[in-house]
Scaffold this active site. Structure first.
Site, PDB file in Angstrom:
ATOM      1  N   PHE A 152     -26.610 -72.998  -1.467  1.00 16.36           N
ATOM      2  CA  PHE A 152     -27.407 -74.001  -1.883  1.00 16.36           C
ATOM      3  C   PHE A 152     -28.853 -73.271  -2.172  1.00 16.36           C
ATOM      4  CE2 PHE A 152     -31.383 -76.294  -0.054  1.00 16.36           C
ATOM      5  CZ  PHE A 152     -31.059 -77.426  -0.353  1.00 16.36           C
ATOM      6  N   CYS A 153     -29.470 -74.033  -3.417  1.00 20.68           N
ATOM      7  CA  CYS A 153     -30.440 -73.550  -3.785  1.00 20.68           C
ATOM      8  C   CYS A 153     -31.644 -74.591  -3.731  1.00 20.68           C
ATOM      9  CB  CYS A 153     -30.468 -73.473  -5.418  1.00 20.68           C
ATOM     10  SG  CYS A 153     -31.680 -72.634  -6.367  1.00 20.68           S
ATOM     11  N   PRO A 154     -32.712 -74.222  -2.936  1.00 18.64           N
ATOM     12  CA  PRO A 154     -33.799 -75.357  -2.748  1.00 18.64           C
ATOM     13  C   PRO A 154     -34.593 -75.418  -4.336  1.00 18.64           C
ATOM     14  CG  PRO A 154     -34.581 -73.082  -1.752  1.00 18.64           C
ATOM     15  CD  PRO A 154     -32.776 -73.149  -2.185  1.00 18.64           C
ATOM     16  N   GLY A 157     -32.846 -78.027  -5.819  1.00 19.82           N
ATOM     17  CA  GLY A 157     -32.654 -79.263  -4.660  1.00 19.82           C
ATOM     18  C   GLY A 157     -31.335 -79.754  -4.664  1.00 19.82           C
ATOM     19  N   ASN A 158     -30.228 -78.884  -4.753  1.00 19.92           N
ATOM     20  CA  ASN A 158     -28.895 -79.290  -4.586  1.00 19.92           C
ATOM     21  C   ASN A 158     -27.977 -77.786  -4.154  1.00 19.92           C
ATOM     22  OD1 ASN A 158     -26.633 -80.726  -4.574  1.00 19.92           O
ATOM     23  ND2 ASN A 158     -26.782 -81.016  -6.813  1.00 19.92           N
TER      24      ASN A 158
END
Length: 290
Positions: A152-154, A157-158
């Site tokens: 998960f990559c902030p 955002g996905n």
């Protein structure tokens, strides 16, 4: 075009069902990511680009930076809005054992009740399949099962999975490229300030941009190299961190050329959770390597 009408975990339909966005609140740093690209480039165009026009072929620099920046932002947007490869899943709870066990701790005997273990499976047309069949994982931040889960990559955002991993890697490549272009031109302007009669304000901006883009190249460039290595070995971040293929052969690794061809040239698979992928007449998707 895929249409979404149902939420999966925190992934909810948006834009009249045209996309499935992760509603993760403050964990979505995609607007900040875009700002960290747009703002320094705007300063570069305002203060540095005009000084390059006096140089031979200097007029091409703003065009190259603009195209690279737009490509980086496009890849960022696609990584954000693309459904990452969500699979319909359910939680199973194994039967509880009937008896209790005695457990001795700190000199005292206590009763320990055996609770049923929970496990997740992919659910398709009434059948259950293990997550490992799809190299999937339940994302902690979104609660969705994602095929070939990477992380998960902030910053986008996905979740990064089988359907948007390519866009994520393109984002790191072109962000590193635009940072390199701004860095080189800013260093040149700062070092040639006297010969070019550079304005003091433009020189300060050039030096600040050079420092900033150097940090971006180290951070994003390192991430780019890491993911290019993952692509070359057909491995995900999740698998590498867990050491899944440390002591056994990776059955998905077909060699560097085949792995890169599959990643960059193979069409993105259709979404399995869009409205046109539902119904009893839709066959179970199978992986060729299983």
């Amino acid at each position: 075009m895929a249409v979404y009408s149902e939420a999966y975990g925190k992934h909810k339909p948006a834009c009249s069902g045209a996309c499935l966005l992760a509603d993760v609140g403050s964990l979505n740093l995609m607007p900040l990511s875009a700002s960290l690209i747009i703002v320094p480039c705007a300063f570069w165009f305002a203060f540095c680009a005009p000084e390059l026009f006096v140089l031979p072929m200097g007029g091409l620099a703003p065009v190259v930076v603009a195209l690279t920046m737009l490509t980086s932002l496009s890849a960022l947007a696609l990584a954000w809005v693309t459904e990452p490869g969500i699979l319909p899943h359910m939680r199973l709870e194994e039967e509880k054992e009937e008896h209790n066990e005695e457990e001795e701790a700190d000199g005292e005997t206590t009763l320990k009740r055996n609770r049923g273990k929970r496990r997740f499976v992919i659910q398709w047309n009434g059948q259950h399949y293990p997550l490992s069949l799809f190299r999937a994982k339940i994302c902690r931040e979104t609660g969705a099962a994602v095929e070939r889960f990477d992380h998960f990559c902030p910053w986008v955002g996905n979740v990064v999975g089988v359907r948007n991993h390519r866009y994520f890697v393109l984002f790191t490549i072109f962000t590193s490229a635009v940072a390199l272009e701004v860095f080189v031109s800013s260093i040149y302007l700062g070092a040639s300030a006297h010969s070019l009669n550079l304005k003091p304000r433009a020189r300060v901006v050039a030096l600040v941009l050079a420092t900033y883009t150097a940090i971006i190249m180290l951070a994003v460039g390192g991430l780019m190299c890491y993911h290019l290595d993952l692509v070359a070995n057909n491995e995900s971040t999740n698998e590498r961190l867990k050491g899944v293929w440390v002591y056994r052969r990776n059955p998905y690794n077909k060699g560097v050329l085949s792995n890169c061809h599959e990643f960059w040239c193979k069409p993105t698979r259709r979404s399995y959770v869009s409205d046109d992928s539902k119904g009893p007449d839709v066959p179970m998707p199978l992986l060729s390597n299983v």
